[in-house]
Design an enzyme around this catalytic site. Sequence first.
Site, PDB file in Angstrom:
ATOM      1  N   HIS A   1       0.682  -1.300   0.044  1.00 16.51           N
ATOM      2  CA  HIS A   1       0.091  -0.181   0.063  1.00 16.51           C
ATOM      3  C   HIS A   1       0.719   1.341  -0.005  1.00 16.51           C
ATOM      4  CE1 HIS A   1      -0.151   1.096   4.364  1.00 16.51           C
ATOM      5  NE2 HIS A   1       0.305   0.065   4.628  1.00 16.51           N
TER       6      HIS A   1
ATOM      7  N   CYS B   1      -0.724  11.899  19.573  1.00 17.09           N
ATOM      8  CA  CYS B   1      -1.505  12.288  20.721  1.00 17.09           C
ATOM      9  C   CYS B   1      -1.576  10.818  21.570  1.00 17.09           C
ATOM     10  CB  CYS B   1      -3.012  12.640  20.446  1.00 17.09           C
ATOM     11  SG  CYS B   1      -3.886  13.302  21.685  1.00 17.09           S
TER      12      CYS B   1
HETATM   13  N1  PLP Z   1       8.022   0.277   7.936  1.00 18.61           N
HETATM   14  C1  PLP Z   1       7.866   1.570   7.623  1.00 18.61           C
HETATM   15  C2  PLP Z   1       9.208   2.503   7.313  1.00 18.61           C
HETATM   16  C3  PLP Z   1       6.546   2.028   7.308  1.00 18.61           C
HETATM   17  O1  PLP Z   1       6.485   3.345   7.003  1.00 18.61           O
HETATM   18  C4  PLP Z   1       5.386   1.297   7.643  1.00 18.61           C
HETATM   19  C5  PLP Z   1       4.310   1.749   7.287  1.00 18.61           C
HETATM   20  O2  PLP Z   1       3.880   2.978   7.549  1.00 18.61           O
HETATM   21  C6  PLP Z   1       5.606  -0.041   8.015  1.00 18.61           C
HETATM   22  C7  PLP Z   1       6.803  -0.603   8.193  1.00 18.61           C
HETATM   23  C8  PLP Z   1       4.678  -0.864   8.228  1.00 18.61           C
HETATM   24  O3  PLP Z   1       4.140  -1.313   6.733  1.00 18.61           O
HETATM   25  P1  PLP Z   1       2.484  -2.011   6.861  1.00 18.61           P
HETATM   26  O4  PLP Z   1       1.362  -0.690   7.234  1.00 18.61           O
HETATM   27  O5  PLP Z   1       2.144  -2.421   5.482  1.00 18.61           O
HETATM   28  O6  PLP Z   1       2.164  -2.902   7.892  1.00 18.61           O
END
Ligand code: PLP
Length: 387
Positions: A203, A327
């Site tokens: 995503h 928050c």
């Molecule tokens: N690692 C990083 C650097 C992220 O930015 C995110 C999600 O924001 C994740 C891991 C986690 O991914 P997921 O939302 O697909 O579990």
Amino acid sequence: MADRRIVYMDNNATTRVAPEVREAMMPFLDGRYGNPSSMHRFGGSVRKHVDTAREQVADLLNADPREIVFTSCGTESDNAAIQGFCETHGNASRLITSVVEHPAVLNTCRHRQKRGTPLAEIGVDEDGMLAIHDLTQAPIDPHTLATFMWANNETGVIFPIDKIAEHVKSKGGLMHTDAVQAVGKVPVDVTKVPVDLLALSGHKLHAPKGVGALYIRKGTALAPLIHGGHQEDGRRGGTENVPYIVGLGKACELAASRMREEQSRVKALRDRLETELLATCTGAKLNGHHEHRLPNTANISFEFIEGESILLLLDEKGIAASSGSACTSGSLEPSHVMRAMGIPYTMAHGSTRFSLSIYNTDADVDAVIEAMPGIVERLRGLSPYVK
Ligand code: PLP
């Protein structure tokens, strides 16, 4: 709200599903619902689409398709890498990470620490760059997993993953990188960077939520996180999420074909946004290394005002961004990333992240440039810290 045009600049949180991705997925949400493990042709014919997706993901990383395991998200991929490593190495395991990792890595490492695995957390400087010297002083042996993010989700800062991985490998350790924010935005080539494990998430690159992948370099011993059937070569049990896997494959194919051109356009938009905001909003300062950064991310602090208030006023104008504070129990705490960088509280509170995508336009940038100076003035007028 659904019909109103949104200026969406929160792409490090999640991205829009590309129309081409949606189109590729549709047959598998419709008539082609067979199980790829079935003996009959109705199911078995779906298998080749999972294989194609595996090739598309592998191509984007310059990996072998057999090195790709599909998962449910970036968090699962990180857990599979870290917990799988600890299962494999048992009591001898050690972990090293950075203080600015996403909770998917940091909290997984801390969970293992509570269960007895020694954990070292390496700090960053005021630009959010890893303190490499501290890493070189940390003990690393063949039972050590080093896990460092390729790019930071809040600031976009890109760690020198090649140098980090080379150091870790020279000491005999194993190297995992959370490349969730990097894949699709900057070139990620596992033949050039000696990582053993790498996490990505659909995503963040215009595939849907609920699908990810873990790259496991050939020859790396890793116990599965999810036990079950023989799927994914016994490395991750569970019937394959075919539509989403097909979508992730398509998103990776699109990223590979248009990254260079599109990301330089995104960077030009980001740079114009950043330059204008720094020039027109009083007390504005850029957070994170100016150069070694994702092309889509601008994290800017506005002194004496709170990021959450900025977000609310932007939201009223149909602009979606994000803040660097969370928050927690009623009080606004600057994020662990801002605190690790030593950003003063008066600045960290006002940190606002604009993260763009290939779907942003000049008109979107204009809208934010027009909105922000007024918002900053209005909030600063209300700030108890400004006389
Ligand atoms: N690692 C990083 C650097 C992220 O930015 C995110 C999600 O924001 C994740 C891991 C986690 O991914 P997921 O939302 O697909 O579990």
